[in-house]
Design a protein around this motif. Structure first.
Motif, PDB file in Angstrom:
ATOM      1  N   SER A   3      16.227  -2.678   3.602  1.00 21.01           N
ATOM      2  CA  SER A   3      15.402  -1.400   3.949  1.00 21.01           C
ATOM      3  C   SER A   3      13.874  -1.590   3.487  1.00 21.01           C
ATOM      4  CB  SER A   3      15.952  -0.388   2.891  1.00 21.01           C
ATOM      5  OG  SER A   3      17.013   0.227   3.540  1.00 21.01           O
ATOM      6  N   ILE A   4      13.043  -1.073   4.296  1.00 23.75           N
ATOM      7  CA  ILE A   4      11.679  -1.142   3.986  1.00 23.75           C
ATOM      8  C   ILE A   4      11.022   0.210   3.999  1.00 23.75           C
ATOM      9  CG2 ILE A   4       9.503  -2.024   5.270  1.00 23.75           C
ATOM     10  CD1 ILE A   4      11.525  -3.859   6.986  1.00 23.75           C
ATOM     11  N   ILE A   5      10.133   0.307   3.319  1.00 19.13           N
ATOM     12  CA  ILE A   5       9.069   1.274   2.855  1.00 19.13           C
ATOM     13  C   ILE A   5       7.758   0.616   3.303  1.00 19.13           C
ATOM     14  CG2 ILE A   5       8.152   3.331   1.628  1.00 19.13           C
ATOM     15  CD1 ILE A   5      10.517   2.978  -0.277  1.00 19.13           C
ATOM     16  N   ASP A   6       7.236   1.031   4.590  1.00 20.29           N
ATOM     17  CA  ASP A   6       6.107   0.740   5.293  1.00 20.29           C
ATOM     18  C   ASP A   6       4.769   1.290   4.733  1.00 20.29           C
ATOM     19  OD1 ASP A   6       4.664  -1.236   6.920  1.00 20.29           O
ATOM     20  OD2 ASP A   6       6.074  -0.386   8.650  1.00 20.29           O
ATOM     21  N   ASP A   7       3.669   0.498   5.001  1.00 18.47           N
ATOM     22  CA  ASP A   7       2.389   0.901   4.437  1.00 18.47           C
ATOM     23  C   ASP A   7       2.166   2.384   4.356  1.00 18.47           C
ATOM     24  OD1 ASP A   7       1.451  -1.639   3.275  1.00 18.47           O
ATOM     25  OD2 ASP A   7       0.998  -2.143   5.341  1.00 18.47           O
ATOM     26  N   PHE A   8       1.287   2.827   3.289  1.00 15.64           N
ATOM     27  CA  PHE A   8       0.742   4.248   3.329  1.00 15.64           C
ATOM     28  C   PHE A   8       1.900   5.134   3.080  1.00 15.64           C
ATOM     29  CE2 PHE A   8      -2.067   1.642   6.244  1.00 15.64           C
ATOM     30  CZ  PHE A   8      -3.191   1.387   5.233  1.00 15.64           C
ATOM     31  N   GLY A   9       3.040   4.699   2.815  1.00 12.98           N
ATOM     32  CA  GLY A   9       4.051   5.729   2.780  1.00 12.98           C
ATOM     33  C   GLY A   9       4.014   6.443   1.022  1.00 12.98           C
ATOM     34  N   VAL A  10       4.632   7.470   0.767  1.00  7.17           N
ATOM     35  CA  VAL A  10       4.903   8.091  -0.430  1.00  7.17           C
ATOM     36  C   VAL A  10       5.862   8.541  -0.803  1.00  7.17           C
ATOM     37  CG1 VAL A  10       3.941  10.106  -2.044  1.00  7.17           C
ATOM     38  CG2 VAL A  10       2.484   9.119  -0.274  1.00  7.17           C
ATOM     39  N   ILE A  11       6.525   7.980  -1.832  1.00 11.00           N
ATOM     40  CA  ILE A  11       7.899   8.177  -2.453  1.00 11.00           C
ATOM     41  C   ILE A  11       7.643   9.071  -3.722  1.00 11.00           C
ATOM     42  CG2 ILE A  11      10.141   7.494  -2.942  1.00 11.00           C
ATOM     43  CD1 ILE A  11       9.519   6.873  -0.223  1.00 11.00           C
ATOM     44  N   ASN A  12       8.396  10.260  -3.769  1.00 14.47           N
ATOM     45  CA  ASN A  12       8.136  11.207  -4.853  1.00 14.47           C
ATOM     46  C   ASN A  12       9.564  11.440  -5.361  1.00 14.47           C
ATOM     47  OD1 ASN A  12       7.656  13.322  -6.612  1.00 14.47           O
ATOM     48  ND2 ASN A  12       5.345  13.190  -6.012  1.00 14.47           N
ATOM     49  N   ARG A  48       0.799  -1.313  -0.087  1.00 15.36           N
ATOM     50  CA  ARG A  48       0.113   0.118  -0.046  1.00 15.36           C
ATOM     51  C   ARG A  48       0.774   1.186   0.063  1.00 15.36           C
ATOM     52  NH1 ARG A  48      -4.433  -2.081   4.430  1.00 15.36           N
ATOM     53  NH2 ARG A  48      -2.611  -3.136   5.174  1.00 15.36           N
ATOM     54  N   VAL A  49       1.958   1.220  -0.385  1.00 17.99           N
ATOM     55  CA  VAL A  49       2.824   2.261  -0.642  1.00 17.99           C
ATOM     56  C   VAL A  49       2.529   2.917  -2.064  1.00 17.99           C
ATOM     57  CG1 VAL A  49       5.552   3.000  -1.053  1.00 17.99           C
ATOM     58  CG2 VAL A  49       4.925   1.592   0.763  1.00 17.99           C
ATOM     59  N   ARG A  50       2.525   4.482  -2.094  1.00 17.77           N
ATOM     60  CA  ARG A  50       2.458   5.112  -3.162  1.00 17.77           C
ATOM     61  C   ARG A  50       3.838   5.441  -3.866  1.00 17.77           C
ATOM     62  NH1 ARG A  50      -1.818   9.793  -5.265  1.00 17.77           N
ATOM     63  NH2 ARG A  50      -0.596  10.683  -6.786  1.00 17.77           N
ATOM     64  N   LEU A  51       4.159   4.973  -5.058  1.00 19.74           N
ATOM     65  CA  LEU A  51       5.490   5.177  -5.715  1.00 19.74           C
ATOM     66  C   LEU A  51       5.171   6.213  -6.872  1.00 19.74           C
ATOM     67  CD1 LEU A  51       7.304   2.022  -5.691  1.00 19.74           C
ATOM     68  CD2 LEU A  51       7.784   3.610  -4.508  1.00 19.74           C
ATOM     69  N   ASP A  52       5.296   7.426  -6.550  1.00 21.64           N
ATOM     70  CA  ASP A  52       5.164   8.397  -7.581  1.00 21.64           C
ATOM     71  C   ASP A  52       6.616   8.654  -8.049  1.00 21.64           C
ATOM     72  OD1 ASP A  52       2.527   8.682  -6.842  1.00 21.64           O
ATOM     73  OD2 ASP A  52       2.679  10.669  -5.954  1.00 21.64           O
ATOM     74  N   VAL A  53       7.030   7.577  -8.556  1.00 23.07           N
ATOM     75  CA  VAL A  53       8.706   7.696  -9.109  1.00 23.07           C
ATOM     76  C   VAL A  53       8.730   7.577 -10.446  1.00 23.07           C
ATOM     77  CG1 VAL A  53       9.621   6.763  -6.989  1.00 23.07           C
ATOM     78  CG2 VAL A  53       8.910   5.266  -8.968  1.00 23.07           C
ATOM     79  N   LEU A  54       9.462   8.488 -11.106  1.00 23.18           N
ATOM     80  CA  LEU A  54       9.552   8.510 -12.716  1.00 23.18           C
ATOM     81  C   LEU A  54      11.024   8.177 -13.138  1.00 23.18           C
ATOM     82  CD1 LEU A  54       7.712  11.733 -12.661  1.00 23.18           C
ATOM     83  CD2 LEU A  54       6.806   9.636 -13.987  1.00 23.18           C
ATOM     84  N   PRO A  55      10.956   7.691 -14.345  1.00 27.09           N
ATOM     85  CA  PRO A  55      12.335   7.509 -14.899  1.00 27.09           C
ATOM     86  C   PRO A  55      13.510   8.308 -14.989  1.00 27.09           C
ATOM     87  CG  PRO A  55      10.902   7.264 -16.704  1.00 27.09           C
ATOM     88  CD  PRO A  55       9.977   7.684 -15.487  1.00 27.09           C
ATOM     89  N   PHE A  56      13.136   9.841 -14.954  1.00 20.22           N
ATOM     90  CA  PHE A  56      13.953  10.656 -15.287  1.00 20.22           C
ATOM     91  C   PHE A  56      14.661  11.123 -14.327  1.00 20.22           C
ATOM     92  CE2 PHE A  56       9.836  12.677 -15.796  1.00 20.22           C
ATOM     93  CZ  PHE A  56       9.840  13.432 -14.681  1.00 20.22           C
ATOM     94  N   ASN A  57      14.412  10.786 -12.947  1.00 25.27           N
ATOM     95  CA  ASN A  57      15.111  11.128 -11.715  1.00 25.27           C
ATOM     96  C   ASN A  57      15.455   9.888 -11.112  1.00 25.27           C
ATOM     97  OD1 ASN A  57      15.578  13.779 -11.691  1.00 25.27           O
ATOM     98  ND2 ASN A  57      13.483  14.163 -11.049  1.00 25.27           N
ATOM     99  N   ALA A  58      16.638   9.851 -10.328  1.00 26.64           N
ATOM    100  CA  ALA A  58      16.917   8.583  -9.760  1.00 26.64           C
ATOM    101  C   ALA A  58      16.007   8.179  -8.630  1.00 26.64           C
ATOM    102  CB  ALA A  58      18.398   8.568  -9.220  1.00 26.64           C
ATOM    103  N   PHE A  59      16.014   6.761  -8.342  1.00 26.58           N
ATOM    104  CA  PHE A  59      15.415   6.171  -7.116  1.00 26.58           C
ATOM    105  C   PHE A  59      15.885   5.239  -6.701  1.00 26.58           C
ATOM    106  CE2 PHE A  59      11.874   3.335  -5.071  1.00 26.58           C
ATOM    107  CZ  PHE A  59      12.189   3.787  -3.967  1.00 26.58           C
ATOM    108  N   SER A  60      16.553   4.884  -5.475  1.00 27.69           N
ATOM    109  CA  SER A  60      17.236   3.813  -5.196  1.00 27.69           C
ATOM    110  C   SER A  60      16.924   3.392  -3.709  1.00 27.69           C
ATOM    111  CB  SER A  60      18.770   3.899  -5.090  1.00 27.69           C
ATOM    112  OG  SER A  60      19.391   4.772  -4.479  1.00 27.69           O
ATOM    113  N   LEU A  61      16.799   2.118  -3.481  1.00 26.78           N
ATOM    114  CA  LEU A  61      16.543   1.460  -1.974  1.00 26.78           C
ATOM    115  C   LEU A  61      17.498   0.303  -1.703  1.00 26.78           C
ATOM    116  CD1 LEU A  61      14.351   1.529   0.288  1.00 26.78           C
ATOM    117  CD2 LEU A  61      13.153   0.197  -0.689  1.00 26.78           C
ATOM    118  N   GLY A  62      18.202   0.611  -0.595  1.00 28.05           N
ATOM    119  CA  GLY A  62      19.236  -0.242  -0.132  1.00 28.05           C
ATOM    120  C   GLY A  62      18.780  -1.732   0.234  1.00 28.05           C
ATOM    121  N   ALA A  63      19.741  -2.509   0.514  1.00 30.38           N
ATOM    122  CA  ALA A  63      19.648  -3.882   1.235  1.00 30.38           C
ATOM    123  C   ALA A  63      18.829  -3.939   2.442  1.00 30.38           C
ATOM    124  CB  ALA A  63      20.827  -4.558   1.281  1.00 30.38           C
TER     125      ALA A  63
END
Length: 215
Positions: free
Chosen positions: A70-79, A53-68
């Protein structure tokens, strides 16, 4: 000239590509981008967990990385629409956390519930234009390794939280926090600081280290 530079220098083409990636006046990318482009562009470690239930507002023209691990919990938003988002290893973005780039979060960071980090601001100075129609400004937020960010904290654009620091719940951080420091309040002020000479956490009248205005 890179492909991105080629598009940036042609406003009509840039507007068309933007429409292909994101519906007009929205932040969430089109499904085809999320399904068929982002998985091949962004660096997500195989042991990282993004809850369903995470909202990933991520696009290919800017970087997004998540390491080993690591957790993004429910109802989070990454933009990452206006700036990259990097999250290190063994880091938790808690329930309802909002991370709007440009943001760089280190390793072994704990972010409790409903924390907001936004490296984006809206200009407002032109009174002839609605604020939403004015340009956005960006200043990176940096959270160094081993920090603990309490529940309901807001960290504003341009702030650096130094290594192994603690931000008390409900705080609003508008200035840089030195390493090995506990801060709290609105605006946040220093409550404790680790002194290497005495190997103690000092507080109250013992403190002489000021918070530094964010760059």
């Amino acid at each position: 000239m890179s492909f991105k530079q080629y598009i940036d220098e042609r406003p009509a083409l840039k507007q068309f590509v933007h429409w292909l990636l994101i519906p007009h006046n929205q932040a969430k990318p089109r499904r085809w981008v999320s399904w068929f482009v982002n998985p091949f562009v962004h660096k997500l470690h195989r042991t990282a967990i993004i809850r369903s239930r995470v909202r990933l507002d991520v696009l290919p023209f800017n970087a997004f990385s998540l390491g080993a691990h690591s957790i993004i919990d429910d109802f989070g938003v990454i933009n990452n629409g206006v700036g990259p988002v990097h999250i290190g290893d063994n880091t938790l973005v808690g329930i309802g956390g909002v991370v709007i780039g440009p943001v760089n979060i280190g390793s072994k960071v704990i972010m409790a519930q409903h924390v907001v980090l936004s490296g984006l601001n809206h200009s407002y100075e032109n009174v002839q234009l609605p604020i939403r129609d004015q340009r956005v400004t960006m200043r990176p937020i940096i959270v160094e390794d081993e920090c603990w960010i309490g529940a309901n904290v807001t960290i504003t654009a341009g702030v650096t939280i130094g290594r192994h620091s603690v931000v008390a719940g409900g705080s609003v951080v508008t200035r840089d926090v030195p390493p090995y420091t506990v801060v709290g309040g609105n605006p946040a002020r220093i409550l404790k600081h680790y002194d290497q000479e005495t190997d103690q956490w000092l507080k109250g009248a013992s403190l002489t280290i000021p918070l530094v205005p964010a760059a």
